[in-house]
Design an enzyme around this catalytic site. Sequence first.
Site, PDB file in Angstrom:
ATOM      1  N   TRP A 356     -23.895  43.480   5.203  1.00  0.00           N
ATOM      2  CA  TRP A 356     -23.446  43.308   6.591  1.00  0.00           C
ATOM      3  C   TRP A 356     -22.233  44.187   6.876  1.00  0.00           C
ATOM      4  O   TRP A 356     -21.860  44.379   8.020  1.00  0.00           O
ATOM      5  CB  TRP A 356     -23.099  41.837   6.864  1.00  0.00           C
ATOM      6  CG  TRP A 356     -21.795  41.372   6.227  1.00  0.00           C
ATOM      7  CD1 TRP A 356     -21.406  41.541   4.938  1.00  0.00           C
ATOM      8  CD2 TRP A 356     -20.718  40.686   6.881  1.00  0.00           C
ATOM      9  NE1 TRP A 356     -20.174  40.985   4.716  1.00  0.00           N
ATOM     10  CE2 TRP A 356     -19.716  40.444   5.901  1.00  0.00           C
ATOM     11  CE3 TRP A 356     -20.493  40.239   8.171  1.00  0.00           C
ATOM     12  CZ2 TRP A 356     -18.521  39.790   6.181  1.00  0.00           C
ATOM     13  CZ3 TRP A 356     -19.299  39.579   8.452  1.00  0.00           C
ATOM     14  CH2 TRP A 356     -18.325  39.371   7.469  1.00  0.00           C
ATOM     15  N   ASP A 357     -21.633  44.719   5.817  1.00  0.00           N
ATOM     16  CA  ASP A 357     -20.487  45.627   5.952  1.00  0.00           C
ATOM     17  C   ASP A 357     -20.792  46.690   7.016  1.00  0.00           C
ATOM     18  O   ASP A 357     -19.936  47.071   7.808  1.00  0.00           O
ATOM     19  CB  ASP A 357     -20.210  46.349   4.622  1.00  0.00           C
ATOM     20  CG  ASP A 357     -19.948  45.408   3.456  1.00  0.00           C
ATOM     21  OD1 ASP A 357     -20.554  44.327   3.432  1.00  0.00           O
ATOM     22  OD2 ASP A 357     -19.153  45.761   2.579  1.00  0.00           O
ATOM     23  N   GLU A 483     -16.886  33.802   1.043  1.00  0.00           N
ATOM     24  CA  GLU A 483     -17.704  33.490  -0.133  1.00  0.00           C
ATOM     25  C   GLU A 483     -17.050  32.487  -1.089  1.00  0.00           C
ATOM     26  O   GLU A 483     -17.574  32.233  -2.167  1.00  0.00           O
ATOM     27  CB  GLU A 483     -18.090  34.790  -0.856  1.00  0.00           C
ATOM     28  CG  GLU A 483     -18.999  35.642   0.002  1.00  0.00           C
ATOM     29  CD  GLU A 483     -19.468  36.925  -0.659  1.00  0.00           C
ATOM     30  OE1 GLU A 483     -19.032  37.218  -1.790  1.00  0.00           O
ATOM     31  OE2 GLU A 483     -20.265  37.655  -0.023  1.00  0.00           O
ATOM     32  N   LYS A 593     -11.857  33.463   0.799  1.00  0.00           N
ATOM     33  CA  LYS A 593     -11.792  34.804   0.214  1.00  0.00           C
ATOM     34  C   LYS A 593     -11.450  35.821   1.313  1.00  0.00           C
ATOM     35  O   LYS A 593     -10.832  36.844   1.067  1.00  0.00           O
ATOM     36  CB  LYS A 593     -13.160  35.117  -0.387  1.00  0.00           C
ATOM     37  CG  LYS A 593     -13.271  36.410  -1.122  1.00  0.00           C
ATOM     38  CD  LYS A 593     -14.698  36.574  -1.652  1.00  0.00           C
ATOM     39  CE  LYS A 593     -14.899  37.911  -2.337  1.00  0.00           C
ATOM     40  NZ  LYS A 593     -16.314  38.183  -2.611  1.00  0.00           N
ATOM     41  N   GLN A 594     -11.916  35.535   2.544  1.00  0.00           N
ATOM     42  CA  GLN A 594     -11.823  36.557   3.600  1.00  0.00           C
ATOM     43  C   GLN A 594     -11.897  35.916   4.979  1.00  0.00           C
ATOM     44  O   GLN A 594     -12.238  34.734   5.105  1.00  0.00           O
ATOM     45  CB  GLN A 594     -12.971  37.538   3.430  1.00  0.00           C
ATOM     46  CG  GLN A 594     -14.351  36.905   3.581  1.00  0.00           C
ATOM     47  CD  GLN A 594     -15.420  37.682   2.843  1.00  0.00           C
ATOM     48  OE1 GLN A 594     -15.789  37.326   1.733  1.00  0.00           O
ATOM     49  NE2 GLN A 594     -15.923  38.737   3.459  1.00  0.00           N
TER      50      GLN A 594
HETATM   51  C1  BGC Z   1     -17.502  40.344   0.272  1.00  0.00           C
HETATM   52  C2  BGC Z   1     -18.693  40.487   1.190  1.00  0.00           C
HETATM   53  C3  BGC Z   1     -19.098  41.952   1.237  1.00  0.00           C
HETATM   54  C4  BGC Z   1     -19.336  42.496  -0.159  1.00  0.00           C
HETATM   55  C5  BGC Z   1     -19.635  43.981  -0.173  1.00  0.00           C
HETATM   56  C6  BGC Z   1     -17.826  40.917  -1.092  1.00  0.00           C
HETATM   57  O1  BGC Z   1     -16.704  40.867  -1.900  1.00  0.00           O
HETATM   58  O2  BGC Z   1     -17.151  38.980   0.127  1.00  0.00           O
HETATM   59  O3  BGC Z   1     -18.356  40.031   2.480  1.00  0.00           O
HETATM   60  O4  BGC Z   1     -20.223  42.102   2.006  1.00  0.00           O
HETATM   61  O5  BGC Z   1     -18.183  42.295  -0.934  1.00  0.00           O
HETATM   62  O6  BGC Z   1     -18.566  44.706   0.326  1.00  0.00           O
END
Ligand code: BGC
Length: 760
Positions: A356-357, A483, A593-594
């Site tokens: 999804w990035d 996550e 985490k984000q």
């Molecule tokens: C993040 C995800 C991301 C992935 C790839 C993970 O660490 O939590 O949101 O899509 O990295 O960049």
Amino acid sequence: MSNRQSIYEIKDLSLNNEDLILNETVFHNANGYIGVRSNFEEGYPEGFDSIRGSYINGFYDIAQMKQAEKLYGFVEEKQTMLNVVDSQSIYLFLDDEPFNMFEGTVMESSRWLNMSEGYTARRVVWRSPKGKEVEIIIKRMTSFYQLSLFTIEYSVKALNFEGNITFKSNHIGEVMNYCNPEDPRVAGESFRHLFPHSAKIIEDASFIVTHTSKSGLAVCTGVKNCLSKTGVMDVCIEEHKAICTIESNIVCNETITLTKYTVFSDSIREQDCEQKAMEEMDCALSLSLEEHYKKQREYLTDYWNQTSLEIEGDDELSLAVRYNLYQLIQSVGKDEHSNIAAKGLSGEGYEGHFFWDTEMYIQPFFTLTNPKIAKNLIEYRYSILEEARENARIMGHKKGALYPWRTINGKECSGYFPAGTAQYHINGDIAYSIVQYYLATKDMDFIAGKAGEIIFETARLWIDVGNYVNDEFHINGVTGPDEYTCMVNNNYYTNSSAKNHLNWAAKFYHLLDEFNLLKPVADKIDLSQSEIEEFKMAAEKMFLPYDEKLKINPQDDSFLQKKMWDIKNTPKEKFPLLLNYHPLHLYRYQVCKQADTVLAHFIFEDDEKIETIRNSFLYYEKVTTHDSSLSTCIYSIVASKLGMEEKAYDYFGDSAKLDLFNTHHNTKDGIHTANMGGNYMAVVYGFAGLRLKESGLFLSPSLPKKWSGYQFKVTFEQSQIKIEVTEDMCIVTLVSGDEKVIHVYGREYHLKDTISIERI
Ligand code: BGC
């Protein structure tokens, strides 16, 4: 663009292993089709850790994904991006002495990336153990003009001697991927993916074809070496390795240059990749290297001109932002077979997968500066729509399509479904990116075709996955962007995203009907008015969690009932938490985490009152570790929106410097492309407050205290608009295209040429 903003240079190179492996990434060359890590041509001493790799966007093999228990629908195979060749190796001998920075004396050394000319270089002044002194300059380029082409220009100047000079230049087809069993973010097993098929020499150029072990794909690379002076050349093939040896003599102060051309071709794009490689080699040799450099410069002049992001007053950050934008054009696929991997084409982290990035972090940049590339990225999603339909069936949905969480060829590659496949928001993210593309371009024909089909098919999934509880539409058992919190009910971000998606699906349906464009797509996927009514109803009744006491949007139904993680007292070495704590342990805490709800507050800002957004921001700030590189840029944007200038700047700085300063300590495995796109958004959406809405283009520029000004250009409905922000003014200029109505600080303006507005 000034030189200070276009060259990133390191002097007095460290030969420390950690620095070298990091710089393999930082100075990699890529053009969206191929990527080559910046390894030393001559190699490293025994025992050195190096990731020697050259990659093709979207080219993969299949590897087993071992699952301890064989439950229904568990992913058992994954795709992995392959290291396809080593054509970097060049060994230089001065008489019988090999050049090697770890022996003899390095008298001067530097390395730089020139972002307006599009090359990287290494310069070394070296004294051999026997006292011969040379100046070596090695320039490397992956061409934006001829995407198959990688060149190395290797120049040697004799400073105090005359004698024999020999180059041994290798072309190796039998290569392996890097493996690190300790890190889940890099492939953990060492496996042979490529098998030699044929190797031949035609007019001193070698062509090697290899086949993948399971995906049924083939790749061909061609290599040709040319010396600037007459010499004795021998090219031979030994066990699928082509070795070119060229000998000549050199006199004091003379410079001799070896130019090595490598071309890449693959069977995803070509029927006969060997034939294509030969044609590409002819094409490469039909221009001089200087002409190739000129074309590279021209491409980049256009690129920078379209973007025009310049910052005045903070050189370090300005260079970091420039570096990030350079990496985006290096990484983005330029055809429908490829996309933009989490690490671009710079390394093997996340195995070249697309996440999804792309839609939420990178595509916004291309939507505003290069809509054609944005459209390509959507075309790629269309090319895997059939696999997304299959994925939905595997996941038990009777209708609709569910995009895989991570993939190359459309099949799900996520081995751990709670933090992977369960992130259903990917459907809403893809829809959001299509809506943004539409708002920027009004490309209705695209919506009537591929883009519409994606939107409707993915919207159907929400109806199947959700259900009504007390007249509210609930989405249960999904994972949001964060996550560290998995498998929850009513994740605020997912529900907001689904609501937006369903509303837009209905809007597009009516718009297409109005323009008489509906029938083909509706017939193709059997879409009826009654389904659209279901979409509207679910959107209207979508449950968006709200906590009366805290006056925030809880991340999901259970988030606020959990214990707080003590972030402040967690030892530094325990971050990122994912490498130090069992996931289940993390899931029982309020720890993110984000950005999750905060991301929703940015993209769906009109869904909530500003006080709620402020309260949420302050709440989530305390429980977020930013262990993901996708986080601080979003916090910066929302801090800007809330007028928290210092915070916005600090978060922005953290995000801008991530790769150049290796702040996440894993840049050796590749750059973080989402963070780079997010960093652009932090300037344009954050500081400049740009938004694309149905009612048009909105701006609300602020100026960070440290800056004296900044500027950028965007393309809006085929018109190019330049925005300059100074200490007192915001100046908006129509650079090209039709007049537009725009909104600055909430007021409507008719943009015909230039308008100057006092900054608020
Ligand atoms: C993040 C995800 C991301 C992935 C790839 C993970 O660490 O939590 O949101 O899509 O990295 O960049």
